[in-house]
Design an enzyme around this catalytic site. Structure first.
Site, PDB file in Angstrom:
ATOM      1  CD  GLU A 170      12.244   4.348   9.576  1.00 43.79           C
ATOM      2  OE1 GLU A 170      12.135   5.207  10.498  1.00 43.79           O
ATOM      3  OE2 GLU A 170      12.369   4.625   8.397  1.00 43.79           O
ATOM      4  CB  CYS A 197      12.864   8.384   8.744  1.00 40.33           C
ATOM      5  SG  CYS A 197      13.827   7.318   7.684  1.00 40.33           S
ATOM      6  CD  GLU A 222      10.040  12.605  12.084  1.00 42.73           C
ATOM      7  OE1 GLU A 222       8.891  12.174  12.265  1.00 42.73           O
ATOM      8  OE2 GLU A 222      10.932  11.957  11.513  1.00 42.73           O
ATOM      9  CE  LYS A 225      -1.891   3.030   1.920  1.00 38.84           C
ATOM     10  NZ  LYS A 225      -1.678   4.450   1.521  1.00 38.84           N
TER      11      LYS A 225
END
Ligand code: NAD
Length: 481
Positions: free
Chosen positions: A252, A286, A383, A177
């Site tokens: 993750e 990331c 973040e 997906k």
């Protein structure tokens, strides 16, 4: 404009057949806000059909294929990817807003994942275990069965390579997906997998909304393992769904990764890593080095060198191959802008100039370098996922470790020092999944296990380690007297 494609981008791939879904979604080019094409808005029924196809593949040709032949399929796929690097890079530039050279590097990395996992497919095996007299005991490494892969928009090719590549190598059948904001290279990858000879149903692709297609995949009782990369919030939802079905999940979830610069560091060597690891892909990485910790004696030097580098960067539409492209979407631009507005009077060291020729509907954000700031400042804790870095001064090695470990995340860290003993001490003391000494990222490192701790997630992808994650171990104890 979108190049001519060998598949219909509004279709899903299920059981080797490209087919339409009931509804579609527009796919936007973030460089100028234009609509590139329509993509499938897969429903729970489409996801269910994809999972069923994957089960059939496991029971059929794909499940019977030898590890050697699976590896050969992947190796051929790697070659097809290499043969289409320019097209893949163009698609990623249009879809993600990633500068062409960075998109090209991602396509080459995708090929490398296919080569690596193609070569590794027949090299993962069990062990024999010395046991009681009259027994022979051994372990078998087996695929989980059907694996679900929920992929974000920031590095579609690399993340598909590291998760789908390893899962296929171990003989799993996959349901992928991709993100609703960027799915063209996922579809192209699936097309190339068909050309490479993967049997029908070994790889199924169902683009669509996270809350619909993603949620349906995460909850599907026919999935035996889930791999998710994306936000903490969605990762928590995926983990809960996996918990309902009691299946393993690899998460993750990003980070707030530091690079630590000591006063004995080679600053000429460090500088491009300090800046580019924050600005690559407009900071939507990331493992972005969004915090730069600098020992006080060299703080001003590092700050002025980084500020100069920020001012020299060029921003532009991705297909013009600038240093920095737009963000993925106007939604992401609004999110990053809100962080910057909340920063208020935080000391600003430098900005990259925004040319006034940029398309008005593009999702551009002006890169900003802040500092000196305190380690508990929100810009040093959250973040942001945009082109923003902060400089944090420190005095002692102990301070550096405490600040580096002082967020909810733990993905990657960089250490710049000539002192060998200090290098070893920090490698042990830093709470994260990867430590880079006098470099950052080591050129991507398909071979290097990757993943986090804390809110950065759990489980490891990349390298051989991923093959263990995408397989399960069976112990056989035979009693023969
Ligand atoms: P997201 O986590 O919502 O999306 C990632 C993937 O998950 C996409 O494929 C999405 O369709 C899917 N998804 C969304 N909701 C889902 C659900 N309920 N169930 C299952 N799948 C679902 O991320 P986003 O909204 O695209 O971005 C938001 C923030 O996430 C970013 O600003 C950034 O901080 C973070 N992010 C991190 C990474 C990373 O690599 N760590 C990647 C993308 C985004």
């Amino acid at each position: 404009m979108l190049p001519t494609l060998p598949f219909d981008p509004s279709h899903v791939l299920i059981n080797g057949t490209w087919r339409a879904t009931a509804a579609t979604l527009p796919l936007i080019n973030p460089s100028d806000g234009t609509t590139l094409c329509q993509i499938a808005n897969s429903t729970a029924d489409d996801v269910d059909a994809a999972v069923t196809a994957a089960h059939r593949a496991r029971e059929g040709d794909w499940g019977r294929m030898t590890a050697l032949d699976r590896g050969r399929c992947l190796t051929r796929l790697g070659q097809h990817v290499l043969d289409h690097v320019d097209l893949l890079a163009k698609l990623e530039a249009l879809d993600v807003g990633k500068p062409l050279a960075q998109a090209r590097a991602d396509a080459i990395a995708l090929a490398r994942y296919c080569e690596f996992y193609g070569g590794a497919a027949d090299k993962v095996h069990g062990e024999t275990i010395p046991y009681l007299d009259g027994y022979t005991v051994y372990t078998l490494r087996e695929p989980h069965g059907v694996t679900g892969h929920i992929v974000p928009w920031n590095y579609p090719m690399q993340i598909i390579g590291r998760s789908v590549g390893a899962a296929l190598a171990m003989g799993n059948a996959c349901v992928l997906k991709p993100a609703e904001d960027a799915c063209l290279t996922a579809l192209m990858f699936a097309h190339l997998a068909q050309k490479a000879g993967f049997p029908d149903g070994a790889l199924n692709v169902v683009p669509g909304l996270g809350a619909q297609a993603g949620d349906a995949l995460a909850r599907h009782p026919g999935i035996h393992h889930l791999s998710f990369t994306g936000s903490v919030q969605t990762g928590q939802a995926v983990q809960q769904a996996a918990g309902e079905n009691v299946v393993p999940v690899t998460l993750e979830l990003g980070g707030k990764s530091p690079q630590i610069v000591f006063d004995d560091a080679d600053l000429d060597q460090a500088l491009p890593f300090l800046v580019n690891a924050g600005l690559q892909n407009a900071g939507q990485t990331c493992s972005a080095a969004s915090r730069i910790l600098v020992q006080s004696a060299v703080f001003d030097d590092v700050a002025s060198r980084m500020a100069e580098a920020y001012r020299a960067k060029v921003i532009g539409p991705a297909t013009e191959n600038p240093d920095i492209g737009p963000l993925i979407s106007r939604k992401q631009k609004d999110r990053v802008t809100a962080f910057l507005e909340a920063a208020g009077t935080t000391p600003l060291l430098a900005e990259t100039p925004l040319p006034d020729t940029l398309p008005e509907q593009g999702a551009y954000v002006q890169p900003k370098l802040f500092g000196p700031i305190a380690p508990d400042h929100s810009l040093a804790q959250d973040e942001i996922f945009g082109p923003v870095q902060v400089l944090i001064p420190f005095d002692t090695e102990a301070d550096a470790v405490r600040i580096a470990n002082g967020t909810a995340y733990g993905l990657v860290a960089g250490v710049w020092t000539q002192n060998g003993a200090r290098q070893m001490r920090l490698a042990k003391a830093l709470r994260c999944g990867q430590v880079f000494i006098n470099n950052y990222g080591a050129g991507g490192g398909v071979e290097l296990p990757f993943g986090g701790i804390g809110k950065s997630g759990h489980g490891r992808e990349k390298g051989f380690e991923a093959l263990y994650g995408f397989s399960t171990l069976k112990t056989v104890a035979a009693r023969h007297g």
